[in-house]
Design a protein around this motif. Structure first.
Motif, PDB file in Angstrom:
ATOM      1  N   GLU A 199       0.835  -1.216   0.000  1.00 18.74           N
ATOM      2  CA  GLU A 199       0.000   0.000   0.000  1.00 18.74           C
ATOM      3  C   GLU A 199       0.868   1.264   0.000  1.00 18.74           C
ATOM      4  O   GLU A 199       0.731   2.142   0.842  1.00 18.74           O
ATOM      5  CB  GLU A 199      -0.955   0.000   1.196  1.00 18.74           C
ATOM      6  CG  GLU A 199      -1.913  -1.187   1.202  1.00 18.74           C
ATOM      7  CD  GLU A 199      -2.832  -1.181   2.405  1.00 18.74           C
ATOM      8  OE1 GLU A 199      -3.819  -0.413   2.383  1.00 18.74           O
ATOM      9  OE2 GLU A 199      -2.551  -1.919   3.369  1.00 18.74           O
ATOM     10  N   LYS A 257      -4.112   7.514  -4.681  1.00 12.58           N
ATOM     11  CA  LYS A 257      -3.957   6.378  -3.762  1.00 12.58           C
ATOM     12  C   LYS A 257      -5.255   6.081  -3.027  1.00 12.58           C
ATOM     13  O   LYS A 257      -5.676   4.922  -2.892  1.00 12.58           O
ATOM     14  CB  LYS A 257      -2.821   6.685  -2.775  1.00 12.58           C
ATOM     15  CG  LYS A 257      -2.374   5.524  -1.893  1.00 12.58           C
ATOM     16  CD  LYS A 257      -1.116   5.923  -1.143  1.00 12.58           C
ATOM     17  CE  LYS A 257      -0.579   4.749  -0.317  1.00 12.58           C
ATOM     18  NZ  LYS A 257      -1.427   4.464   0.858  1.00 12.58           N
ATOM     19  N   LYS A 258      -5.899   7.126  -2.554  1.00 17.43           N
ATOM     20  CA  LYS A 258      -7.147   6.939  -1.793  1.00 17.43           C
ATOM     21  C   LYS A 258      -8.287   6.433  -2.670  1.00 17.43           C
ATOM     22  O   LYS A 258      -9.180   5.719  -2.192  1.00 17.43           O
ATOM     23  CB  LYS A 258      -7.552   8.255  -1.136  1.00 17.43           C
ATOM     24  CG  LYS A 258      -6.680   8.670   0.038  1.00 17.43           C
ATOM     25  CD  LYS A 258      -7.181   9.969   0.652  1.00 17.43           C
ATOM     26  CE  LYS A 258      -6.358  10.365   1.878  1.00 17.43           C
ATOM     27  NZ  LYS A 258      -6.828  11.655   2.455  1.00 17.43           N
ATOM     28  N   SER A 259      -8.251   6.796  -3.954  1.00  9.42           N
ATOM     29  CA  SER A 259      -9.352   6.433  -4.839  1.00  9.42           C
ATOM     30  C   SER A 259      -9.330   4.966  -5.248  1.00  9.42           C
ATOM     31  O   SER A 259     -10.321   4.435  -5.757  1.00  9.42           O
ATOM     32  CB  SER A 259      -9.317   7.303  -6.096  1.00  9.42           C
ATOM     33  OG  SER A 259      -8.199   6.963  -6.904  1.00  9.42           O
ATOM     34  N   ASN A 302      -5.392   0.786  -2.516  1.00 10.02           N
ATOM     35  CA  ASN A 302      -4.676   1.806  -1.747  1.00 10.02           C
ATOM     36  C   ASN A 302      -3.198   1.923  -2.149  1.00 10.02           C
ATOM     37  O   ASN A 302      -2.295   1.851  -1.318  1.00 10.02           O
ATOM     38  CB  ASN A 302      -4.783   1.535  -0.241  1.00 10.02           C
ATOM     39  CG  ASN A 302      -4.338   2.730   0.596  1.00 10.02           C
ATOM     40  OD1 ASN A 302      -4.542   3.880   0.198  1.00 10.02           O
ATOM     41  ND2 ASN A 302      -3.716   2.466   1.733  1.00 10.02           N
ATOM     42  N   GLN A 322       3.447   8.676   3.772  1.00 13.32           N
ATOM     43  CA  GLN A 322       3.215   7.396   3.111  1.00 13.32           C
ATOM     44  C   GLN A 322       4.552   6.768   2.695  1.00 13.32           C
ATOM     45  O   GLN A 322       5.512   7.479   2.375  1.00 13.32           O
ATOM     46  CB  GLN A 322       2.352   7.588   1.865  1.00 13.32           C
ATOM     47  CG  GLN A 322       1.028   8.265   2.115  1.00 13.32           C
ATOM     48  CD  GLN A 322       0.028   7.351   2.814  1.00 13.32           C
ATOM     49  OE1 GLN A 322       0.060   6.141   2.628  1.00 13.32           O
ATOM     50  NE2 GLN A 322      -0.842   7.929   3.618  1.00 13.32           N
TER      51      GLN A 322
END
Length: 367
Positions: free
Chosen positions: A172, A220-222, A226, A275
């Protein structure tokens, strides 16, 4: 007729098919073919009065020598990044011409990128019979839409980018994948588009972190898995960083003083987002291994065209592909400008993505 062949600059897949094509086409005309080893650098090692030096840096190419080499990557002639005009002892153009005369070479065919072909254009300007063949996986030689090695580099890059998705997704993270391309972002742009990455950063457009970071975070969130993937050209710059010495990036990786732009970008992303990242420089893997079908085809065609030009006494030319058609231009054409991405037509600099605003009537590679 005796012709010579050399390869200079970085190796790329497709050189050996071109060497084979030149050799067989010339032999069919009853000509003799001499392969010169280690590019223009090899010439500087030859003493025309020393048979041992001639044997060390040149040899006859015949059907047996080139049998099966079209399936091999790299170049059987080996290569170097040498311009005889900038030798430590001064301009050695006269030495090169003396070697060619002493060895009875009637015409040369040179396979190389911008550096190698600049000296070829210099010899053509002096009246020496020469044909240039453009090769570089960056596809940045001005005057041609295509250079040998570009397709294979893109193919290798797409395969590697998609393979790296598994690790990036498993952890991720944000993948930052750096591709070759010091002056031109074509390889990154096309590879990123074909691999459908989230963002592609090219040499022609500075990276604004204030704009890029929110986009990457949203990417990344979409995604349910992830993770996000970003491709960057090695020649890209980051807004706010001190501009690196251009000579630094021209050095081999082991001799550079600065970390590559991919590693620098990853550190910025981690600092701003918290991240984790996966950083990968594809580097020489892009030019490793056998050529793909397109580079074999172009290699064969460029080689055949070069011999045809010599046969018809049209010297001082560079073979090209323009608008999907094989052609040729004056050898000094590459000196007139630089080749780079058409940012307005093919790139969205605000969202860091390829854009295809128009396709109808465009050549296959959209360039």
């Amino acid at each position: 007729m005796r012709i010579g062949i050399l390869t200079g600059g970085g190796d790329v897949p497709g050189l050996n098919p071109c060497i084979r094509s030149i050799t067989l086409s010339a032999i069919d005309l009853g000509w003799e073919v001499i392969g010169f080893r280690r590019g223009w650098g090899g010439f500087l090692k030859i003493d025309p009065e020393d048979p041992a030096s001639i044997a060390a840096y040149s040899y006859k190419l015949d059907r047996e020598r080139v049998r099966g080499i079209d399936r091999m990557g790299g170049t059987i002639l080996h290569t170097s990044r040498v311009d005889p005009r900038t030798a430590p002892e001064g301009d050695r153009t006269d030495h090169v011409l003396r070697v060619l005369d002493a060895m009875g070479v009637d015409a040369m065919i040179t396979l190389g990128g911008d550096g190698t072909l600049r000296f070829s254009a210099h010899l053509a300007g002096l009246g020496y019979p020469i044909i240039s063949i453009p090769k570089t996986m960056d596809n940045d030689v001005f005057g041609t839409d295509y250079c040998i090695g570009f397709s294979t580099a893109v193919t290798r890059s797409v395969e590697a980018i998609n393979a790296l998705r598994t690790t990036t997704e498993s952890h991720e993270r944000i993948a930052v994948i750096e591709l070759f391309g010091r002056r031109s972002g074509e390889t990154a742009l096309l590879s990123g588009f074909l691999a459908q990455v989230d963002r592609t950063l090219i040499s022609e457009v500075p990276v604004d972190l204030d704009r890029l970071v929110p986009l990457i975070v949203a990417d990344k969130k979409s995604r349910p898995a992830n993770y996000a993937v970003c491709v960057i050209s090695e020649g890209a710059s980051i807004v706010g960083e001190a501009l690196p010495d251009k000579s630094d990036i021209a050095k081999s990786a082991s001799q550079r003083l600065l970390a590559g732009v991919g590693h620098r970008l990853a550190k910025h992303l981690e600092a701003r987002t918290g991240q984790g990242t996966v950083v990968q420089e594809l580097a020489y893997l892009m030019r490793a291994g056998e050529p793909d079908a397109l580079d074999r085809m172009v290699g064969f065609a460029f080689g055949g065209l070069a011999v045809q030009l010599i046969h018809s006494r049209r010297m001082g030319r560079m073979v090209t592909l323009n608008q999907g058609r094989y052609d040729h231009v004056p050898a000094d054409t590459l000196l007139r400008s630089t080749r780079s991405v058409d940012v307005e037509g093919l790139y969205d600099p605000y969202h860091y993505r390829a854009k295809l605003m128009r396709v109808e009537g465009m050549p296959m590679f959209l360039y």
